[in-house]
Design an enzyme around this catalytic site. Sequence first.
Site, PDB file in Angstrom:
ATOM      1  N   HIS A  36       0.835  -1.214   0.000  1.00 46.71           N
ATOM      2  CA  HIS A  36       0.000   0.000   0.000  1.00 46.71           C
ATOM      3  C   HIS A  36       0.866   1.258   0.000  1.00 46.71           C
ATOM      4  O   HIS A  36       0.457   2.301   0.504  1.00 46.71           O
ATOM      5  CB  HIS A  36      -0.982   0.007   1.188  1.00 46.71           C
ATOM      6  CG  HIS A  36      -2.123  -0.960   0.987  1.00 46.71           C
ATOM      7  ND1 HIS A  36      -3.370  -0.573   0.584  1.00 46.71           N
ATOM      8  CD2 HIS A  36      -2.169  -2.321   1.094  1.00 46.71           C
ATOM      9  CE1 HIS A  36      -4.161  -1.645   0.486  1.00 46.71           C
ATOM     10  NE2 HIS A  36      -3.447  -2.726   0.782  1.00 46.71           N
ATOM     11  N   ASP A  38       2.482   2.049  -3.071  1.00 44.57           N
ATOM     12  CA  ASP A  38       2.598   2.523  -4.467  1.00 44.57           C
ATOM     13  C   ASP A  38       1.726   3.746  -4.738  1.00 44.57           C
ATOM     14  O   ASP A  38       2.194   4.727  -5.315  1.00 44.57           O
ATOM     15  CB  ASP A  38       2.353   1.387  -5.496  1.00 44.57           C
ATOM     16  CG  ASP A  38       1.002   0.701  -5.427  1.00 44.57           C
ATOM     17  OD1 ASP A  38       0.229   0.967  -4.487  1.00 44.57           O
ATOM     18  OD2 ASP A  38       0.716  -0.099  -6.347  1.00 44.57           O
ATOM     19  N   ALA A 126      -6.353 -14.560  -5.788  1.00 46.05           N
ATOM     20  CA  ALA A 126      -5.450 -14.935  -4.697  1.00 46.05           C
ATOM     21  C   ALA A 126      -4.526 -13.786  -4.313  1.00 46.05           C
ATOM     22  O   ALA A 126      -3.675 -13.914  -3.447  1.00 46.05           O
ATOM     23  CB  ALA A 126      -4.610 -16.143  -5.110  1.00 46.05           C
ATOM     24  N   GLY A 127      -4.674 -12.651  -4.973  1.00 40.36           N
ATOM     25  CA  GLY A 127      -3.787 -11.521  -4.691  1.00 40.36           C
ATOM     26  C   GLY A 127      -2.459 -11.644  -5.416  1.00 40.36           C
ATOM     27  O   GLY A 127      -1.459 -11.067  -4.997  1.00 40.36           O
ATOM     28  N   LEU A 128      -2.426 -12.410  -6.517  1.00 43.09           N
ATOM     29  CA  LEU A 128      -1.179 -12.561  -7.277  1.00 43.09           C
ATOM     30  C   LEU A 128      -1.279 -11.853  -8.636  1.00 43.09           C
ATOM     31  O   LEU A 128      -0.529 -12.133  -9.563  1.00 43.09           O
ATOM     32  CB  LEU A 128      -0.832 -14.046  -7.453  1.00 43.09           C
ATOM     33  CG  LEU A 128      -0.609 -14.794  -6.133  1.00 43.09           C
ATOM     34  CD1 LEU A 128      -0.362 -16.279  -6.381  1.00 43.09           C
ATOM     35  CD2 LEU A 128       0.562 -14.198  -5.338  1.00 43.09           C
ATOM     36  N   SER A 131      -5.273 -10.069 -12.763  1.00 36.25           N
ATOM     37  CA  SER A 131      -5.833  -9.029 -13.645  1.00 36.25           C
ATOM     38  C   SER A 131      -4.727  -8.222 -14.311  1.00 36.25           C
ATOM     39  O   SER A 131      -4.825  -7.916 -15.511  1.00 36.25           O
ATOM     40  CB  SER A 131      -6.827  -8.129 -12.904  1.00 36.25           C
ATOM     41  OG  SER A 131      -6.310  -7.717 -11.688  1.00 36.25           O
ATOM     42  N   GLU A 163      -7.618   0.294 -15.503  1.00 36.51           N
ATOM     43  CA  GLU A 163      -8.238  -0.189 -14.248  1.00 36.51           C
ATOM     44  C   GLU A 163      -8.834   0.956 -13.456  1.00 36.51           C
ATOM     45  O   GLU A 163      -9.916   0.855 -12.897  1.00 36.51           O
ATOM     46  CB  GLU A 163      -7.200  -0.917 -13.378  1.00 36.51           C
ATOM     47  CG  GLU A 163      -7.122  -2.366 -13.708  1.00 36.51           C
ATOM     48  CD  GLU A 163      -6.910  -3.277 -12.495  1.00 36.51           C
ATOM     49  OE1 GLU A 163      -7.509  -3.058 -11.427  1.00 36.51           O
ATOM     50  OE2 GLU A 163      -6.137  -4.226 -12.650  1.00 36.51           O
ATOM     51  N   ASP A 175       1.479  -3.562  -9.736  1.00 32.54           N
ATOM     52  CA  ASP A 175       1.206  -4.868 -10.354  1.00 32.54           C
ATOM     53  C   ASP A 175       1.476  -4.834 -11.851  1.00 32.54           C
ATOM     54  O   ASP A 175       2.084  -5.748 -12.420  1.00 32.54           O
ATOM     55  CB  ASP A 175      -0.249  -5.285 -10.108  1.00 32.54           C
ATOM     56  CG  ASP A 175      -0.615  -5.254  -8.636  1.00 32.54           C
ATOM     57  OD1 ASP A 175       0.314  -5.197  -7.805  1.00 32.54           O
ATOM     58  OD2 ASP A 175      -1.810  -5.288  -8.318  1.00 32.54           O
ATOM     59  N   TYR A 224      -9.901  -1.330   0.369  1.00 32.56           N
ATOM     60  CA  TYR A 224      -8.725  -0.811  -0.352  1.00 32.56           C
ATOM     61  C   TYR A 224      -8.921   0.683  -0.609  1.00 32.56           C
ATOM     62  O   TYR A 224      -8.056   1.504  -0.297  1.00 32.56           O
ATOM     63  CB  TYR A 224      -8.563  -1.554  -1.686  1.00 32.56           C
ATOM     64  CG  TYR A 224      -7.312  -1.171  -2.445  1.00 32.56           C
ATOM     65  CD1 TYR A 224      -6.133  -1.877  -2.292  1.00 32.56           C
ATOM     66  CD2 TYR A 224      -7.310  -0.087  -3.324  1.00 32.56           C
ATOM     67  CE1 TYR A 224      -4.984  -1.533  -2.985  1.00 32.56           C
ATOM     68  CE2 TYR A 224      -6.162   0.278  -4.020  1.00 32.56           C
ATOM     69  CZ  TYR A 224      -5.008  -0.461  -3.856  1.00 32.56           C
ATOM     70  OH  TYR A 224      -3.872  -0.090  -4.540  1.00 32.56           O
TER      71      TYR A 224
HETATM   72  C1  GLA Z   1      -3.067  -4.253  -4.979  1.00 31.66           C
HETATM   73  C2  GLA Z   1      -2.954  -3.041  -5.907  1.00 31.66           C
HETATM   74  C3  GLA Z   1      -1.530  -2.488  -5.912  1.00 31.66           C
HETATM   75  C4  GLA Z   1      -1.010  -2.260  -4.496  1.00 31.66           C
HETATM   76  C5  GLA Z   1      -1.267  -3.480  -3.603  1.00 31.66           C
HETATM   77  C6  GLA Z   1      -0.940  -3.225  -2.163  1.00 31.66           C
HETATM   78  O1  GLA Z   1      -2.313  -5.303  -5.481  1.00 31.66           O
HETATM   79  O2  GLA Z   1      -3.330  -3.383  -7.216  1.00 31.66           O
HETATM   80  O3  GLA Z   1      -1.478  -1.317  -6.689  1.00 31.66           O
HETATM   81  O4  GLA Z   1      -1.575  -1.092  -3.944  1.00 31.66           O
HETATM   82  O5  GLA Z   1      -2.615  -3.913  -3.668  1.00 31.66           O
HETATM   83  O6  GLA Z   1       0.413  -3.013  -2.001  1.00 31.66           O
END
Ligand code: GLA
Length: 385
Positions: A36, A38, A126-128, A131, A163, A175, A224
């Site tokens: 968090h 970026d 899964a947070g990887l 997208s 996005e 990402d 978020y």
């Molecule tokens: C998601 C967002 C990123 C970043 C992370 C947290 O992956 O897409 O831009 O903010 O959360 O670090």
Amino acid sequence: MSNPAQRANKLFVKTFGTLADALYAAPGRVNLIGEHTDYNDGFVLPAAINFHTIIAIKRREDNKFRAVSDAFPGEMKEWIFAEEGDTPESLEWVDYLKGFSAAMAVSGLAPKGLDLAIVSNVPLGAGLSSSAALEVAFGTAVNDASQIKLSPLAIAQLAQRGENQYVGCACGIMDQMISALGKQDHALLIDCLDLDSEAVSIPDNLSLIIINSNVKRGLVESEYNLRRQQCEQVAQHFHLDSLRHLELTTLDAAVNELSDVCYRRAKHVITENRRTQNAAWALESGNISQLSTLMAESHISMRDDFEITVPEIDFLVEIISKVIGEKGGVRMTGGGFGGCVVALVDHELTDAVVAAVENRYFEKTGIEAAIYLCSASDGAKRLDQ
Ligand code: GLA
């Protein structure tokens, strides 16, 4: 099962009745540290991983796009370039592609249309960054097929804009940037203020392990966006563009002017920026015990100050850190509220980490974790057919 590139080619032939012209791949990512930060113009240290979205394409002479995905069999999506419409109410996979083409149109770029067949082995939800992998694979394909000559960074920026403005997610640039610019066996220290990046080699003796908690992520979007607003609120309080320009001493001196929540959110970001830079140096110089400390502190800060972890994730970090001690680091990775834990550990401890997760996680939570033994890989590219 055949590899994803073969599957993409097969899906293309089956759908469009002809061979594809080219194949493109873009990876998912894992963030080693810098969470968090970026969208606060701060530092992040992600690596691209060996899980990819692959797109087989054939160039069209008009400006129509037709796309199929093996994750959604039987659905053919079509749209005309620059007529993508408004942000849809309920999102579907094709909206990430439409978002990218909408961002291109706003930038005055006019690519030719494509027929596309998409396959992916990046775990979904899964947070990887499945997208970002989809957007960047598409952007790389469109860019190359129409010879637009965008740099990987420009592709990442268009993907983020798509996005933000079309899909409606206020994500930062991390990402998309790592999916476009990743480097094999390296993490990337990205300065999100000027988008400068520096490759940091991951020592040979370390294993990169990702453990998916398989906790269904809830409230991700709203929480978020709320975190982002809270950070912006603190920056505004100090008349700054972003938290990047705020010193911890200045924040501390103003503790009574802010709500406790806003104070802790800003404290996480400021301290995380420092930890991220220090972690890059620790990794580069092979100082694993320092890396271990920094990753542990990062996790505590996400848990207590930024409040984005869940009990199952905290438990995974607890059991893994007991096994690895100072011989590796472990923390939650990604946006939070479920998702994955990342561990960078001495090879000799890999089996013990896997065993600890297998023996204890299900017993405590009733959920089966998935473990991915990964390697840091290159960013998006055209594949040899
Ligand atoms: C998601 C967002 C990123 C970043 C992370 C947290 O992956 O897409 O831009 O903010 O959360 O670090």
